[in-house]
Design a protein around this motif. Structure first.
Motif, mmCIF file in Angstrom:
data_model
loop_
_atom_site.group_PDB
_atom_site.id
_atom_site.type_symbol
_atom_site.label_atom_id
_atom_site.label_comp_id
_atom_site.label_asym_id
_atom_site.label_seq_id
_atom_site.Cartn_x
_atom_site.Cartn_y
_atom_site.Cartn_z
ATOM 1 N N ALA A 1 28.363 38.648 37.011
ATOM 2 C CA ALA A 1 28.098 38.046 35.613
ATOM 3 C C ALA A 1 26.685 37.222 35.951
ATOM 4 O O ALA A 1 26.191 36.927 34.607
ATOM 5 N N GLY B 1 38.389 46.029 29.695
ATOM 6 C CA GLY B 1 38.107 44.739 29.290
ATOM 7 C C GLY B 1 38.115 44.553 28.005
ATOM 8 O O GLY B 1 39.377 44.560 27.433
ATOM 9 N N TRP C 1 26.719 46.711 26.051
ATOM 10 C CA TRP C 1 26.360 46.589 27.405
ATOM 11 C C TRP C 1 25.452 47.881 27.806
ATOM 12 O O TRP C 1 24.528 47.547 28.540
ATOM 13 N N LEU D 1 32.011 39.822 30.814
ATOM 14 C CA LEU D 1 31.978 40.878 31.785
ATOM 15 C C LEU D 1 32.836 40.986 32.926
ATOM 16 O O LEU D 1 33.366 41.697 33.563
ATOM 17 N N CYS D 2 33.099 39.587 33.250
ATOM 18 C CA CYS D 2 34.064 39.303 34.427
ATOM 19 C C CYS D 2 35.616 40.070 34.043
ATOM 20 O O CYS D 2 36.198 40.393 35.010
ATOM 21 N N VAL E 1 36.170 42.642 32.598
ATOM 22 C CA VAL E 1 36.371 44.215 32.624
ATOM 23 C C VAL E 1 36.552 44.502 34.016
ATOM 24 O O VAL E 1 37.028 45.647 34.449
ATOM 25 N N SER F 1 25.059 44.959 36.749
ATOM 26 C CA SER F 1 25.997 44.384 35.930
ATOM 27 C C SER F 1 26.419 45.169 34.610
ATOM 28 O O SER F 1 27.629 45.568 34.577
ATOM 29 N N SER F 2 25.380 45.284 33.788
ATOM 30 C CA SER F 2 25.829 45.932 32.614
ATOM 31 C C SER F 2 25.970 47.246 32.733
ATOM 32 O O SER F 2 27.005 47.716 31.969
ATOM 33 N N ASP G 1 29.615 47.471 33.617
ATOM 34 C CA ASP G 1 30.548 46.919 32.611
ATOM 35 C C ASP G 1 30.652 48.279 31.584
ATOM 36 O O ASP G 1 31.648 48.582 31.162
ATOM 37 N N ARG H 1 32.495 51.137 32.958
ATOM 38 C CA ARG H 1 34.148 50.844 32.910
ATOM 39 C C ARG H 1 34.759 50.760 31.482
ATOM 40 O O ARG H 1 35.955 50.958 31.082
#
Length: 486
Positions: free
Chosen positions: A25, A79, A107, A227-228, A230, A310-311, A314, A317
């Protein structure tokens, strides 16, 4: 772990700890160089700083709320989108895919946005004469920054398809350097005596509506620390790691988004940041050190690329999670041998390449993507209230005090307010309009259509507008002991 004959899997690997979530993140702080510079140019440093402080505080409170809900469903991916789905399906089930696609939009679409930012940085630093245009489509001139963006979109997708541990290792390499750059930006202007309060100005000409519209435009960049959550099914200790990751990254964002805009604007002046809304971080460090612009640009580009990684992770997922809940097409409910939703990742890549061609403006992309994202966040925070009421006996490894109930209600109202004002007044951002709003609505509609297709065509079952959920999870129901009457 289950695996079918084609090599696809249906269970995420539990390999992460809380600090991995923090590192995944961390690059979201690169939003300082994606949207905050535009806010300073549009409103002045004082209103921009106020926006950053307000959204950072709300993000911290939201993350605490999300930690309770994530711990309630330790094996469910998705998430924030999953939180909204679980809470609202008892009342109107189609809100689940609407929230999931909205969250995915928030995202997914920023890949093209951040890629454009990287392209602009690379062009300004190393290829200032690359002003050519390959083609023009829908009023968008596809030039050097767009080409760089397309390359980074493909690269971050390939990296994610290789596996989440690969992405984490890549983040750790550049993340430390990025933290150092942020520290220099936050402290350097004060230590060197280059900071002057006279440079902090305000010109809120459009009144309160303009202020709220920029709250809406900037929200993703600051709310993004959620996002952590997810990755909750992938943490070794779901409850503990999820909570620590959400809290630690939110506190870091409060500091970064509160101090850096004030420090850099006080140092450079509003005019410099207005002219360099993306590259002002490079200008700030250069003024402090007298050089190093190439090094700082490379670090910022690396951090921005990490935010794309990261995006992408996310967004993939989120699509996988909603498909796993049978609320989108079953083709998305697949993991590859590395334990990642590769199909969802490739689809996210393809949509971003399309957005890059037909939109192509950073703030305009935010207007399109934020519609679904803020909707999903609003449904998820309000979902905390519904889950407290509808499932009072559901196991809660993390249980917040009752004082958080009015906090969640206020945050829900706040997010709903900026969503409505932002959607109805896109022109006040001076960079977007109704085309971007309609694009956001169109993408949300795709989510509903895929939900209907899954139910009516693939599963061949009637659409359930309401889905009654159990009061406690099935796993928590103890089987009757031998010799007892049922």
């Amino acid at each position: 772990m289950s695996e079918n004959s084609s090599g696809t899997q249906h269970q995420l690997h539990k390999t992460l700890r809380w600090y991995h979530g923090f590192m995944l993140a961390l690059p979201i702080a690169a939003g300082l160089f994606v949207s905050v510079g535009y806010v300073i140019g549009a409103l002045g440093a004082i209103p921009a700083a106020a926006i950053c402080v307000i959204l950072s505080a709300v993000a911290l409170l939201q993350n605490k709320i999300f930690s309770e809900v994530a711990a309630m469903f330790p094996d469910k991916p998705g998430g924030v989108a999953m939180f909204a789905t679980e809470a609202w399906k008892r009342y109107f089930a189609p809100l689940g895919p609407l929230a999931a696609f909205g969250y995915w939009c928030g995202w997914a679409l920023v890949l093209s946005l951040v890629g454009l930012t990287i392209g602009s940085l690379v062009q300004a630093q190393w290829f200032p004469d690359a002003t050519w245009t390959l083609f023009t489509l829908a009023g968008v001139a596809f030039g050097f920054p767009h080409l760089v963006s397309a390359i980074t979109i493909v690269a971050c997708t390939v990296l994610n398809v290789a596996g989440i541990k690969v992405a984490v290792r890549f983040n750790q390499i550049i993340g430390a350097a990025f933290i150092l750059v942020l520290a220099v930006l936050a402290i350097g202007p004060f230590v060197t005596g280059q900071w002057h309060s006279a440079n902090l100005t305000s010109h809120l000409d459009g009144g309160w509506k303009t202020f709220v519209v920029w709250l809406y435009v900037t929200a993703w960049a600051i709310y993004g620390s959620e996002l952590c959550a997810v990755f909750a099914p992938e943490y070794k200790d779901t409850s503990r790691d999820t909570s620590k990751a959400l809290t630690s990254i939110a506190l870091f964002m409060v500091g970064a988004y509160t101090i850096v805009p004030i420090a850099t604007t006080g140092q450079l002046g509003e005019a410099v940041i207005t002219d360099n809304p993306i590259t002002y971080g490079v200008a700030s460090v250069q003024a402090i050190s007298g050089g190093l612009s190439g090094v700082i640009t490379a670090i910022l580009c690396g951090a921005l690329f990490l935010s794309m990684v990261s995006s992408s992770a996310d967004a993939g997922r989120a699509l996988y999670g909603i498909a796993a809940e049978k609320m989108s097409i079953r083709q998305l409910d697949q993991l590859n041998r590395a334990g990642v939703p590769s199909r969802a990742l490739w689809i996210t890549m393809a949509v971003n390449l399309l957005i890059l061609v037909v939109v192509g403006n950073p703030v305009a992309i935010l207007i399109a993507s934020n519609l679904g994202y803020i909707l999903a966040i609003t449904l998820a925070v309000s979902g905390f209230l519904l889950l407290r009421r509808d499932r009072p006996h559901w196991p809660r490894p993390i249980r917040l005090s009752r004082a958080w109930i009015p906090v969640a209600a206020v945050i829900t109202a706040f997010n709903a307010f900026i969503l409505v004002v932002g959607v109805l007044n896109p022109d006040l951002s001076h960079a977007g309009g109704w085309k971007e709003v309609l694009l956001g609505v169109g993408l949300l509609s795709v989510g509903v259509l895929l939900f209907l297709y899954r139910r009516l065509v693939q599963d061949r079952v009637p659409v359930q507008w309401r889905d009654t959920s159990p009061h406690i999870p099935a796993a928590a129901v103890a089987p009757p002991s031998r010799g007892t009457l049922r």
